[in-house]
Each structure stands twice: as C-alpha cells, then as structure tokens.
Write an enzyme that holds these catalytic residues in place. Structure first.
Site: not given
Ligand code: MCU
Length: 412
Positions: A272, A226, A360
């Site tokens: 994003q 991430s 995630h």
C-alpha cells in the site's frame, strides 16, 4: 472481529473510489493551548505551501536542528505541526472547561462543548480482575486486538474509544462525518485519524477530572490494530500524557514510511502506498492527496511520526505474512525511529517486533510476551523489566546509505 470489519469495508490491495485532490494552504498551529502538549517557548517556523517544499529522496534527517536533548520538545513540536499541516489536519485545542463526563456503570459519557455546539461519545471500560484501583489502563481505538484477557488478569483496565462515531472511516464518501466534525465544522477536510486522536485526548481530560475514579490518569496507554493501529500511533504521537503507545499491524499510514513503501511498490511488491491510501479512505486530510505523485516532497516521514512518541514508551508490532502492510518499509522506518530513542539515551523504551504466520490482528503468543513487558514497565511501573525488543522473522536488509544517510548524534 477486526478482520471482519476490514473485509466488509475494503479489499486488501484493492483499488478504491475517487477523492478529489484539494489544494489547501497549511494552517497555523494553535497547539500551545492544548493540555496534551508539553513544549513551551518554541519558535514556530512557517510551513511552506506544497509547491515550495524541497524534494528529499531519503528519510528526512530527524536530527536537523537538534544538538542537545533539551532541543527535543521543540523539534517534536515542529514535526507535529508538519504532520497536522500536510497529512492529518489540525487537532483543535479544547475551550477551557469544555469537557465533562458522566459515568454509568462501565460506560463513560464524555461531553465536549464549543460555543453553542456540543457532542457526546460513550467510552466503555473493562476493569481488571486483580489489583486495586486506581488501575492503569490501555485506551483502544475501537477495540483492543492484544492479549486482552491476560492484560485484565495482570491488573490493566481496557477502555474502548468509539472512534468510528467520532470520525467515520467508511470510504471516500464518509469524509467530514462524525461527531468531531459536528463539533468543529471548521475542521472540514481533516482526516478521521486526527478526530480519533482528539477523542483520545478529550477522554484523557475527562479521566484527569475524575470521571473514572477507578482509573489512574497518570498511567494510560493507547493501542489499536490495522487502520485503528494507524490511529493509535497518531493518538500517541499527539498526546504527551500517554505513557505507552502500542501500534499493532498498522502498515502504511502507520509504522511504514511512505518513501520506502513507494520503493517496494516500484520493485513489484503489492504494498500500500500514499497514492493508493488517499483513494481508499478518509484517514488523512483531503489535501494530503497532493503528495500522491511525490511522497519525497513531504518534509518528514513516518520514522519521525514514531519519533513523536519519544521519549515515552512505544511498542511496534507487525505481521510479516501481510505483504500489503509493507514490512520492509515498517522495519526500515522503525529502525530509523529507534535512532531517535538512541540519541535521547533511551533505546530500550522503543520495541520493534515483526512476526508472521498468523491472521491479521491475531496476536501470537511471543508478541503477547513483548506486550506484557511494555505494559509492566510503562503502565504498571514494574522496575527491572527487559523491554529490549528488536526482532523480525523477515529477511530485510536496511539500506542505510539510501534511507538513513544521516548521522545519529550523541546528545547531552
Ligand atoms: C492495515 O490497515 C488497513 C489497510 O491500510 C487497508 O488498505 C485495508 O483495507 O485495511 C487494513 C485494515 O484496517 O484491516 C483491518
């Protein structure tokens, strides 16, 4: 744990605070004196100011000026200088003899001096349960979210870099905080990620000096997931001593290309973008916000950041269940980066794997198999390992005419 960190600090797809856009002139690079840079004898071109950069709608041609394999080290240096000047901030060169280390059990305290200033950070080490020292090791930005127990059982050590201590990432208010900035006040305005990449390089200096005799300095990799996956990419891009880079679910600012993420956003997807990410956190230099209105002004995109790792080992792992990460963009950028590996004659040194259906940073078993292959080949030196990984469970069709309108040369 990674999910908790993210949940505590930021909401996925959320708005975020405010960061003023500061116009800064690109700085000249001093990278020829860094132990982590290989290129020598390159002619550095000037880095234009933001207003003087040309607009490029497609992913910029990564082969401009490259006609032979021997051109690659200087091309790599050019992209590295652009990346630092426009996006990350400058990675400082260490003063000769300025890095030292002391070991206490499984902790390595790395001390770096610059004139009268000095800082220390503590990296923690887990040694494998099989094999004999010196072991290969994966340096994790923060912590590894890979199949850690399995990696230890396969003879690979894990070293955690305390990245938040080196450069904070606690939203817009944490700009210029952390030991990197204490040591280098002149780095004010730099992004946290260049501080982490610098920390990885000084840790490698310490290992090369024998600070961790159980670890083989010639068989090191880097990983992170991430936000820390973005950091792992930057660390691998900016230190040629790393034999393997594993970038996990890094999304925008990592594997994804700014231009393609903007197109996804324009098509209505919750992805994003550059303009959002510079508001959310301090991963990038403050002046990068100038590009928020026009990612097309950047002279490079992240296919070339991935390409900075070439010809070393690179595994990109993404998660198609996370819309915010921009998987179409990551797939497009990764395929474009793979053209660089192909041109250099080593396509099997870069793997791309996209799989959804899991949390995630929770590595699914099929991706653990891919991690093991890359670790076996690039860290353990096992021969005959099949690292041809190129798969997605997404339904992405790469628009090559739009994004990759250039030709991949055959380089001698
Ligand atoms: C995928 O990395 C980031 C993402 O860029 C952020 O927008 C979000 O807040 O946090 C993600 C993350 O680091 O999750 C652990």
């Amino acid at each position: 744990a990674a999910l908790l960190v993210c949940a505590a600090t930021a909401a996925f797809g959320g708005g975020g605070g405010t960061t003023a856009a500061v116009a800064e002139t690109p700085q000249p690079s001093t990278s020829q004196t860094r132990p982590e840079d290989g290129a020598t004898g390159c002619t550095d071109q000037p880095l234009p100011a933001h207003a003087d950069l040309a607009l490029t709608a497609a992913l910029p041609d990564p082969f401009r000026g490259v006609t032979r394999k021997a051109d690659w080290p200087c091309k790599r240096r050019e992209v590295s200088r652009q990346l630092q000047a426009y996006e990350l901030g400058e990675k400082p060169a260490p003063v000769a003899g300025s890095v030292s280390a002391t070991r206490d059990g499984t902790s390595l305290t790395v001390t770096v001096k610059d004139g009268a200033r000095q800082i220390s950070f503590v990296a923690t080490v887990q040694l494998p349960s099989v094999g004999a020292p010196p072991y290969p090791a994966l340096i994790a930005i923060g912590r590894s979210s890979l199949n850690n127990a399995e990696l230890l059982q396969r003879g690979v050590a894990l070293i955690n870099l305390p990245n938040d201590d080196i450069a904070a990432q606690q939203g817009g208010g944490s700009r210029n905080q952390g030991k990197f900035f204490t040591l280098h006040p002149q780095s004010e305005g730099a992004g946290a990620m260049v501080g982490w990449a610098w920390g990885v390089s000084r840790l490698i200096d310490a290992i090369e000096q024998g600070g961790l005799p159980a670890i083989d300095a010639a068989r090191l990799g880097v990983t992170g997931c991430s936000r820390n996956g973005k950091g792992a990419l930057m660390a691998g891009a900016l230190d040629e001593r790393l034999a393997l880079t594993i970038v996990q679910e890094s999304g925008s600012g990592g594997t994804a290309a700014w231009r393609v993420s903007d197109a996804q956003k324009a098509a209505g997807q919750n992805v994003q973008t550059l303009s959002q990410i510079v508001q959310e956190n301090v991963w990038f230099r403050s002046s990068f916000a100038q590009f928020g209105a026009s990612a097309t002004r950047l002279p490079f995109d992240h296919h070339q950041v991935l390409g900075l790792v070439a010809p070393r080992g690179l595994l990109v792992i993404e998660n198609t269940s996370m819309e915010w990460l921009g998987n179409q963009s990551a797939w497009t950028a990764a395929l474009a980066a793979r053209e660089i590996y192909t041109a250099l004659g080593v396509p099997d040194r870069m793997g791309v794997s996209q799989q959804g259906g899991h949390n995630h940073c929770a590595l699914p078993p099929a991706q653990a198999v891919e991690v093991n292959a890359f670790v076996d080949r690039f860290l353990k030196g096992v021969t005959g390992v099949d690292t041809r990984v190129l798969r997605t469970d997404g339904t992405f069709v790469v628009d090559r005419d739009r994004w990759l309108p250039w030709k991949t040369p055959t380089l001698d």
